[in-house]
Design a protein around this motif. Structure first.
Motif, mmCIF file in Angstrom:
data_model
loop_
_atom_site.group_PDB
_atom_site.id
_atom_site.type_symbol
_atom_site.label_atom_id
_atom_site.label_comp_id
_atom_site.label_asym_id
_atom_site.label_seq_id
_atom_site.Cartn_x
_atom_site.Cartn_y
_atom_site.Cartn_z
ATOM 1 N N HIS A 148 10.389 37.959 50.326
ATOM 2 C CA HIS A 148 9.610 38.264 50.847
ATOM 3 C C HIS A 148 9.726 39.276 52.483
ATOM 4 O O HIS A 148 10.682 39.174 52.609
ATOM 5 N N ALA B 99 8.626 47.425 47.977
ATOM 6 C CA ALA B 99 8.776 46.935 46.405
ATOM 7 C C ALA B 99 10.437 46.247 45.813
ATOM 8 O O ALA B 99 9.425 45.845 44.883
ATOM 9 N N ASP B 100 11.352 46.867 46.090
ATOM 10 C CA ASP B 100 12.258 46.943 45.506
ATOM 11 C C ASP B 100 13.004 45.411 45.607
ATOM 12 O O ASP B 100 13.377 44.938 45.212
ATOM 13 N N ALA C 113 20.623 43.750 44.833
ATOM 14 C CA ALA C 113 19.665 43.527 43.816
ATOM 15 C C ALA C 113 20.705 42.763 42.815
ATOM 16 O O ALA C 113 21.888 42.482 43.334
ATOM 17 N N THR D 261 8.804 52.111 49.226
ATOM 18 C CA THR D 261 9.572 51.660 47.758
ATOM 19 C C THR D 261 10.458 50.964 47.710
ATOM 20 O O THR D 261 11.330 49.589 46.893
ATOM 21 N N GLU E 37 11.311 43.291 47.310
ATOM 22 C CA GLU E 37 10.357 42.513 46.665
ATOM 23 C C GLU E 37 10.023 41.572 45.331
ATOM 24 O O GLU E 37 9.287 40.567 44.614
ATOM 25 N N SER E 38 10.782 42.258 44.179
ATOM 26 C CA SER E 38 10.626 42.672 42.850
ATOM 27 C C SER E 38 12.213 41.601 42.559
ATOM 28 O O SER E 38 12.544 41.075 41.442
ATOM 29 N N GLU E 39 13.245 41.716 43.575
ATOM 30 C CA GLU E 39 13.794 40.761 43.731
ATOM 31 C C GLU E 39 13.369 39.269 44.474
ATOM 32 O O GLU E 39 14.597 38.118 43.926
ATOM 33 N N GLY E 40 12.178 38.864 44.255
ATOM 34 C CA GLY E 40 11.698 37.740 43.886
ATOM 35 C C GLY E 40 12.282 37.614 45.764
ATOM 36 O O GLY E 40 11.883 36.300 46.130
#
Length: 306
Positions: A270, A262-263, A220, A259, A265-268
């Motif tokens: 795919h 999701a983590d 991250a 999870t 993809e939340s950092e941009g």
């Protein structure tokens, strides 16, 4: 009814020759009893001791010629290599050095091979072809994807059974299957951790898609470790993750996967998740990966690379 005679204790642990049983007083009828397996002519074993490839090798060793050795699929299985599920495991591949003649025995695929001194080793107590020679011998029966998966396993950086250089030298000395072996050699990567990962990578690089990084750590922005990506197109922020059935059947694993995705993809980034059916539908899989890469800036087109 006469009680079945108990086997001597030292014959209960593994295979033995019929002549050995007779020498210990076992009658022909006792040697034909249902509690004994008859894996090969002249050999008996407790039924529970003749299940795995290693068990069968122990059984055949009771009558195996001194010069013979295990090879091909049998050698690969003894090394623990990931062979495809359609490979018949109850047939042993046994070879003799040329100019000897291939064995003709029920339950055995016989071969006569030219082998160098450095191509035979002792493994698990058996005479067996080396990992490098075994890999070369498999070229005639495996697809390119399967051959790469076995090669990746042999050179895996965590517990290598061979080096890339050893495989390359074996290919140079091999007269059969040299073209496919050289192709497979160019595709090997010792960082692969499963045969489906290896096959997925072969699909990617032989269809003109960008070459991905293998088992690359993803962090991250804060520096927290997120995951190790099976395949990563770093320039495009695209991950390929192979998911076997255990990701579906193990509820805790399934939740962790959700999870983790999701983590990531939340950092941009795919994530494209791939399963066994996708590997059997290569053209559709390649098209899907290409579409995802194009959305993230890739300007190329997939094409079959020979």
């Amino acid at each position: 009814m006469t009680a079945r005679r108990q086997l001597p204790p030292h014959l209960l642990t593994g295979p033995f020759a019929v002549s050995q049983g007779a020498a210990h007083g076992l009658s022909p009828g006792r040697l034909r009893a249902s509690d004994l397996a008859r894996p090969f002519w002249g050999v008996r074993a407790p039924a529970s001791a003749c299940v795995t490839t290693r068990d069968l090798c122990r059984a055949f060793a009771q009558r195996m010629p001194v010069s013979a050795f295990f090879s091909h699929h049998t050698a690969a299985l003894l090394f623990g290599a990931p062979l495809p599920p359609n490979i018949t495991t109850n047939i042993l591949h046994v070879s003799v050095p040329l100019p000897g003649r291939a064995l003709r025995v029920n339950g055995v695929a016989g071969h006569a091979l030219a082998v160098g001194d450095n191509e035979l080793i002792v493994w698990l107590g058996f005479s067996i072809t080396s990992p490098a020679r075994t890999w070369c011998d498999l070229a005639e029966s495996l697809t390119l994807r399967q051959l790469v998966a076995v090669g990746d396993y042999f050179i895996n950086w965590r517990s290598p059974l061979a080096t890339y250089a050893e495989l390359a030298r074996a290919v140079d000395g091999n007269r059969r299957g040299k073209l496919v072996l050289r192709h497979a050699l160019s595709l090997l990567n010792g960082r692969a951790e499963s045969s489906p990962e290896s096959e997925l990578r072969v699909i990617v690089v032989t269809n003109g898609l960008p070459h991905p990084l293998v088992n690359e750590n993803i962090f991250a922005a804060s520096g927290r470790f997120l995951c190790r990506a099976d395949l990563l197109f770093k320039q495009y922020g695209e991950l390929l993750e192979y998911e076997g059935d255990q990701h579906r059947t193990d509820q805790r694993q399934w939740r962790r996967d959700l999870t983790r995705t999701a983590d990531v993809e939340s950092e941009g980034l795919h994530v494209t998740r791939v399963n066994a059916d996708d590997l059997r539908q290569e053209s559709q899989l390649v098209a899907r990966i290409a579409r995802n890469l194009r959305r993230r800036g890739w300007l190329g087109d997939p094409r079959r690379v020979q």
